[in-house]
Design a protein around this motif. Structure first.
Motif, PDB file in Angstrom:
ATOM      1  N   SER A 244       0.867  -1.168   0.000  1.00  0.00           N
ATOM      2  CA  SER A 244       0.000   0.000   0.000  1.00  0.00           C
ATOM      3  C   SER A 244       0.905   1.219   0.000  1.00  0.00           C
ATOM      4  O   SER A 244       1.889   1.245   0.749  1.00  0.00           O
ATOM      5  N   VAL A 245       0.622   2.213  -0.864  1.00  0.00           N
ATOM      6  CA  VAL A 245       1.503   3.381  -0.862  1.00  0.00           C
ATOM      7  C   VAL A 245       0.740   4.619  -0.416  1.00  0.00           C
ATOM      8  O   VAL A 245      -0.450   4.770  -0.693  1.00  0.00           O
ATOM      9  N   SER A 246       1.453   5.455   0.309  1.00  0.00           N
ATOM     10  CA  SER A 246       0.862   6.698   0.791  1.00  0.00           C
ATOM     11  C   SER A 246       0.727   7.672  -0.386  1.00  0.00           C
ATOM     12  O   SER A 246       1.669   7.840  -1.167  1.00  0.00           O
ATOM     13  N   VAL A 247      -0.435   8.297  -0.514  1.00  0.00           N
ATOM     14  CA  VAL A 247      -0.685   9.191  -1.647  1.00  0.00           C
ATOM     15  C   VAL A 247      -1.354  10.480  -1.162  1.00  0.00           C
ATOM     16  O   VAL A 247      -1.816  10.541  -0.010  1.00  0.00           O
ATOM     17  N   VAL A 248      -1.414  11.461  -2.035  1.00  0.00           N
ATOM     18  CA  VAL A 248      -2.147  12.690  -1.706  1.00  0.00           C
ATOM     19  C   VAL A 248      -3.213  12.859  -2.777  1.00  0.00           C
ATOM     20  O   VAL A 248      -2.897  13.117  -3.940  1.00  0.00           O
ATOM     21  N   THR A 249      -4.450  12.671  -2.394  1.00  0.00           N
ATOM     22  CA  THR A 249      -5.545  12.780  -3.367  1.00  0.00           C
ATOM     23  C   THR A 249      -6.879  12.951  -2.653  1.00  0.00           C
ATOM     24  O   THR A 249      -7.013  12.582  -1.477  1.00  0.00           O
ATOM     25  N   ASP A 250      -7.853  13.485  -3.391  1.00  0.00           N
ATOM     26  CA  ASP A 250      -9.214  13.577  -2.846  1.00  0.00           C
ATOM     27  C   ASP A 250     -10.061  12.429  -3.358  1.00  0.00           C
ATOM     28  O   ASP A 250     -11.198  12.251  -2.939  1.00  0.00           O
ATOM     29  N   LYS A 251      -9.509  11.683  -4.317  1.00  0.00           N
ATOM     30  CA  LYS A 251     -10.317  10.632  -4.944  1.00  0.00           C
ATOM     31  C   LYS A 251     -10.453   9.428  -4.032  1.00  0.00           C
ATOM     32  O   LYS A 251      -9.639   9.212  -3.127  1.00  0.00           O
ATOM     33  N   MET A 252     -11.452   8.621  -4.330  1.00  0.00           N
ATOM     34  CA  MET A 252     -11.627   7.346  -3.608  1.00  0.00           C
ATOM     35  C   MET A 252     -11.949   6.272  -4.632  1.00  0.00           C
ATOM     36  O   MET A 252     -12.308   6.571  -5.771  1.00  0.00           O
ATOM     37  N   GLY A 253     -11.845   5.036  -4.218  1.00  0.00           N
ATOM     38  CA  GLY A 253     -12.195   3.918  -5.103  1.00  0.00           C
ATOM     39  C   GLY A 253     -11.043   3.519  -6.000  1.00  0.00           C
ATOM     40  O   GLY A 253      -9.878   3.805  -5.705  1.00  0.00           O
ATOM     41  N   GLU A 254     -11.404   2.895  -7.136  1.00  0.00           N
ATOM     42  CA  GLU A 254     -10.362   2.389  -8.020  1.00  0.00           C
ATOM     43  C   GLU A 254      -9.732   3.518  -8.843  1.00  0.00           C
ATOM     44  O   GLU A 254     -10.448   4.419  -9.289  1.00  0.00           O
ATOM     45  N   ALA A 255      -8.418   3.467  -9.014  1.00  0.00           N
ATOM     46  CA  ALA A 255      -7.750   4.511  -9.808  1.00  0.00           C
ATOM     47  C   ALA A 255      -6.447   3.970 -10.380  1.00  0.00           C
ATOM     48  O   ALA A 255      -5.945   2.946  -9.932  1.00  0.00           O
ATOM     49  N   HIS A 256      -5.936   4.702 -11.371  1.00  0.00           N
ATOM     50  CA  HIS A 256      -4.595   4.388 -11.858  1.00  0.00           C
ATOM     51  C   HIS A 256      -3.590   5.144 -10.990  1.00  0.00           C
ATOM     52  O   HIS A 256      -3.810   6.303 -10.649  1.00  0.00           O
ATOM     53  N   VAL A 257      -2.520   4.453 -10.660  1.00  0.00           N
ATOM     54  CA  VAL A 257      -1.509   5.008  -9.771  1.00  0.00           C
ATOM     55  C   VAL A 257      -0.179   4.939 -10.524  1.00  0.00           C
ATOM     56  O   VAL A 257       0.182   3.877 -11.025  1.00  0.00           O
ATOM     57  N   CYS A 258       0.520   6.065 -10.618  1.00  0.00           N
ATOM     58  CA  CYS A 258       1.753   6.065 -11.411  1.00  0.00           C
ATOM     59  C   CYS A 258       2.857   6.815 -10.662  1.00  0.00           C
ATOM     60  O   CYS A 258       2.638   7.923 -10.190  1.00  0.00           O
ATOM     61  N   ILE A 259       4.014   6.169 -10.554  1.00  0.00           N
ATOM     62  CA  ILE A 259       5.139   6.798  -9.838  1.00  0.00           C
ATOM     63  C   ILE A 259       6.270   7.024 -10.836  1.00  0.00           C
ATOM     64  O   ILE A 259       6.804   6.053 -11.381  1.00  0.00           O
ATOM     65  N   PRO A 260       6.630   8.279 -11.138  1.00  0.00           N
ATOM     66  CA  PRO A 260       7.706   8.506 -12.110  1.00  0.00           C
ATOM     67  C   PRO A 260       9.014   7.849 -11.637  1.00  0.00           C
ATOM     68  O   PRO A 260       9.418   8.049 -10.487  1.00  0.00           O
ATOM     69  N   PRO A 261       9.645   7.081 -12.502  1.00  0.00           N
ATOM     70  CA  PRO A 261      10.854   6.351 -12.087  1.00  0.00           C
ATOM     71  C   PRO A 261      11.971   7.272 -11.594  1.00  0.00           C
ATOM     72  O   PRO A 261      12.771   6.881 -10.756  1.00  0.00           O
TER      73      PRO A 261
END
Ligand code: ATP
Length: 337
Positions: A244-261
């Motif tokens: 599980s990764v800590s994120v900053v967002t207002d969204k909930m539910g399913e989403a695409h998650v992308c971490i720039p290399p």
């Protein structure tokens, strides 16, 4: 500067309200190699079908060399492009007849056929295959005959849908070299789709990343489908049962998650820093590209992160396959869409 060979404006394609491709603008310059990458169902084939004029958009416009494609000119423009499908289908006859099938449709003088076929087969390194029976060819050879059939028509743009998906590694390398050769020798603009980001970087001048029918910035390394959840007032994206990764967002539910290399820091010890995400992992792949090194690090079953570091950092860290390393990144580096 010349008009781009292809340009789209406000292009959309909808399928029964289930899928919606929306491309506000996109340009392809003559002589370029373009890779369209994205996860399953992103719309790669749909975009290729629209660009090659095999399908009509729900709305929007396509321009070929500045000329707007309409129902009056689409047939003549379609003749300037060729599309090779993911599983190309050859007629149950000789390679020669397969390649000349297109020439016949376009009323090319029969006297020219042998020379055109010989040249096309040379281009795909299948010299002497004219009399071979198509159903007896290997999948790599089938792919190359399909390519020869397309090249015989001298397209200005060559579209290839997942050309590497059903062939073995040796044939993949061969096909990659052929594509580069065709591009250099004839200045053919090439647009292909792939799931393989490494290959996209290897072959293409420009990478177009598609997710859920939209073009997103940057490449799609470290793209996951995650479930957003709130735990003790903080937001997390669950990538797997263990990660599980800590994120900053207002969204909930399913989403695409992308971490720039580039935003991933590697270290031998756990980092005490403000970055909220830190995982212990094992180096699984290393790929050098000039002064940068890409590493794939497995942090849990099915979860791998790609990091891009300088060659100097890589050498200083003395990393190799199966080395242990920590992967660290900030919550604010995680893109959610
Ligand atoms: P893959 O990598 O799996 O080949 P893709 O990125 O090429 O996927 P598309 O084949 O373009 O994706 O499909 C995008 C979405 O549109 C999918 O959800 C697909 O089911 C849907 N779709 C594609 N063609 C049609 C069609 N003719 N009718 C209805 N839905 C369609």
């Amino acid at each position: 500067m010349d008009d781009p060979i292809l340009r789209v404006r406000n292009l959309s394609k909808q399928y029964d309200g289930i899928f919606n491709l929306e491309i506000p603008r996109l340009e392809f310059q003559s002589g370029g190699i373009y890779a369209i990458i994205g996860p399953n169902g992103a719309g790669k084939t749909t975009l290729l079908n629209l660009l090659s004029l095999l399908e009509s958009p729900t709305s929007g416009e396509i321009f070929f060399k500045g000329q707007r494609v309409s129902r009056f000119n689409s047939l003549s423009i379609r003749r300037k492009v060729s599309m090779i499908m993911e599983n190309p289908w050859l007629f149950h006859t000789t390679v020669f007849k397969n390649i000349t099938s297109g020439l016949k449709c376009r009323s090319v003088n029969k006297k020219k056929w042998p020379e055109v076929v010989t040249t096309a087969l040379q281009m795909v390194s299948l010299t002497g295959f004219e009399k071979r029976y198509a159903p007896e060819l290997s999948s790599g050879e089938t792919q190359r005959v399909a390519l020869a059939r397309a090249l015989a028509l001298e397209p200005e743009v060559l579209f290839l849908d997942e050309p590497f998906s059903n062939i073995d590694k040796i044939n993949v390398r061969l096909l990659e070299k052929l594509i580069q050769r065709i591009n250099r020798k004839h200045q053919t603009t090439i647009v292909f789709t792939t799931h393989d980001q490494w290959q996209a970087h290897r072959l293409a001048d420009t990478i177009i990343s598609l997710v859920g029918g939209r073009i997103v910035n940057g490449s799609l390394e470290n793209l996951f489908k995650g479930m957003l959840e709130e735990v003790d007032g903080s937001q997390f994206a669950r990538l797997s049962a263990d990660v599980s990764v800590s994120v900053v967002t207002d969204k909930m539910g399913e989403a695409h998650v992308c971490i720039p290399p580039q935003d991933i820091i590697l270290s031998h010890e756990h980092m005490e820093s403000s970055a909220r995400n830190s995982f212990k992992g094992i180096v699984r792949k290393i790929h050098m590209e000039g002064q940068v090194v890409k590493l794939v690090i497995e942090v849990a079953a099915g979860v791998e992160f790609t990091a891009i570091i300088t060659k100097t950092s890589y050498e200083n860290m003395n990393l190799s396959i199966d080395s242990q390393t920590y992967v660290t990144f900030k919550s604010t580096s995680v893109n959610i869409f």
